[in-house]
Design a protein around this motif. Structure first.
Motif, short mmCIF file in Angstrom:
data_model
loop_
_atom_site.label_atom_id
_atom_site.label_comp_id
_atom_site.label_asym_id
_atom_site.label_seq_id
_atom_site.Cartn_x
_atom_site.Cartn_y
_atom_site.Cartn_z
N LEU A 126 50.57 -48.60 -109.06
CA LEU A 126 49.68 -49.50 -109.79
C LEU A 126 50.02 -49.53 -111.28
O LEU A 126 49.98 -50.58 -111.92
CB LEU A 126 48.22 -49.07 -109.59
CG LEU A 126 47.70 -49.09 -108.15
CD1 LEU A 126 46.30 -48.51 -108.09
CD2 LEU A 126 47.71 -50.50 -107.58
N LEU A 127 50.36 -48.36 -111.81
CA LEU A 127 50.71 -48.29 -113.23
C LEU A 127 52.03 -49.00 -113.52
O LEU A 127 52.25 -49.49 -114.64
CB LEU A 127 50.80 -46.83 -113.68
CG LEU A 127 49.50 -46.02 -113.66
CD1 LEU A 127 49.78 -44.58 -114.03
CD2 LEU A 127 48.49 -46.63 -114.62
N ALA A 128 52.91 -49.04 -112.53
CA ALA A 128 54.22 -49.66 -112.73
C ALA A 128 54.10 -51.15 -113.06
O ALA A 128 54.93 -51.71 -113.77
CB ALA A 128 55.09 -49.46 -111.50
N ALA A 129 53.04 -51.80 -112.55
CA ALA A 129 52.90 -53.25 -112.76
C ALA A 129 52.71 -53.61 -114.24
O ALA A 129 53.48 -54.41 -114.78
CB ALA A 129 51.75 -53.79 -111.91
N ALA A 186 55.90 -43.83 -113.72
CA ALA A 186 55.92 -45.27 -113.43
C ALA A 186 57.04 -45.95 -114.20
O ALA A 186 57.75 -46.81 -113.66
CB ALA A 186 54.57 -45.89 -113.78
N ALA A 187 57.22 -45.58 -115.48
CA ALA A 187 58.29 -46.18 -116.27
C ALA A 187 59.66 -45.76 -115.75
O ALA A 187 60.58 -46.59 -115.67
CB ALA A 187 58.14 -45.77 -117.74
N SER A 188 59.81 -44.50 -115.37
CA SER A 188 61.09 -44.01 -114.84
C SER A 188 61.47 -44.74 -113.56
O SER A 188 62.65 -45.02 -113.31
CB SER A 188 61.03 -42.51 -114.59
OG SER A 188 60.82 -41.80 -115.79
N SER A 189 60.46 -45.06 -112.74
CA SER A 189 60.74 -45.76 -111.49
C SER A 189 61.26 -47.17 -111.72
O SER A 189 61.84 -47.79 -110.82
CB SER A 189 59.47 -45.82 -110.62
OG SER A 189 58.50 -46.70 -111.18
N LEU A 190 61.05 -47.69 -112.93
CA LEU A 190 61.53 -49.03 -113.27
C LEU A 190 62.91 -48.99 -113.92
O LEU A 190 63.42 -50.03 -114.35
CB LEU A 190 60.52 -49.70 -114.21
CG LEU A 190 59.14 -49.92 -113.61
CD1 LEU A 190 58.15 -50.37 -114.69
CD2 LEU A 190 59.18 -50.95 -112.49
N GLY A 191 63.49 -47.80 -114.03
CA GLY A 191 64.86 -47.69 -114.52
C GLY A 191 65.01 -47.50 -116.01
O GLY A 191 66.12 -47.63 -116.53
#
Length: 211
Positions: free
Chosen positions: A34-37, A73-78
């Motif tokens: 949810l935070l990734a959005a 969450a930020a790391s999961s976005l690269g």
């Protein structure tokens, strides 16, 4: 979408950062997803690409759990996140700020975070903080007596560190009630300034451009 299916939408995903999972429309969803959005949306606006470094400002009252979830969450976005407490960039948001000690007052509709920041040759240090909750977010803040309690928190943080209580100190206020906080500081002869909401973000860009 939100109007037709309100149970399927989250008005404020960040508010659930302290949770591990959250029920959304009957599904148990990891909070990091949810935070990734909102993080992804911010990165798109900033033009960030995979592998870039990103400075993420988090509320000064957040603990390790919520901070770690936003970083994940930020790391999961690269991107490689650099987490910075909001009080640190608030302390450097005004070019005129030069006192050794800064008391950063950051207020929203439900609470106010008061942080004591020390400026040193090595950088900025978040020394201590206090949280002042609104008794009733729907109540007029004048009747709530919120500002006087914020000033009590400012005094407690300064007196808790002798150098801050006797040395050069300034109060930097932003957000809800910032002008009233500054007016109250003037009455007790504390140097204080209202900080524009975007100024800490601008400070982060040049303070941590190499992050």
């Amino acid at each position: 979408m939100a109007a037709r299916y309100p149970d399927r939408c989250l008005a404020d995903p960040i508010a659930a950062a302290h949770r591990d999972r959250l029920d959304v429309a009957g599904l148990s969803v990891p909070v990091t997803e949810l935070l990734a959005a909102p993080v992804s949306r911010a990165l798109r606006w900033a033009g960030a690409e995979e592998g870039d470094h990103a400075v993420l400002l988090v509320p000064s009252n957040w603990g390790a759990t919520r901070t770690a979830r936003v970083a994940t969450a930020a790391s999961s976005l690269g991107v490689s996140p650099r987490i910075v407490r909001s009080a640190l960039v608030t302390a450097e948001a005004l070019p005129s700020s030069s006192a050794r000690w800064a008391v950063c007052v950051e207020s929203c509709l439900t609470l106010t975070t008061v942080s004591l920041v020390e400026r040193t040759r090595g950088g900025l240090n978040l020394v201590d903080r206090a949280v002042v909750h609104r008794w009733d977010p729907g109540l007029d803040s004048v009747r709530d007596d919120e500002v006087s309690r914020v000033l009590d928190a400012v005094a407690a943080l300064r007196h808790g560190r002798r150098e801050a209580g006797t040395g050069s100190t300034e109060v930097l206020a932003r957000g809800h009630n910032a002008e009233r906080v500054v007016d109250a500081c003037d009455q007790v002869r504390l140097v204080s300034y209202v900080v524009p909401d975007l100024a800490p973000v601008e400070a982060a860009l040049w303070l941590f451009s190499g992050a």
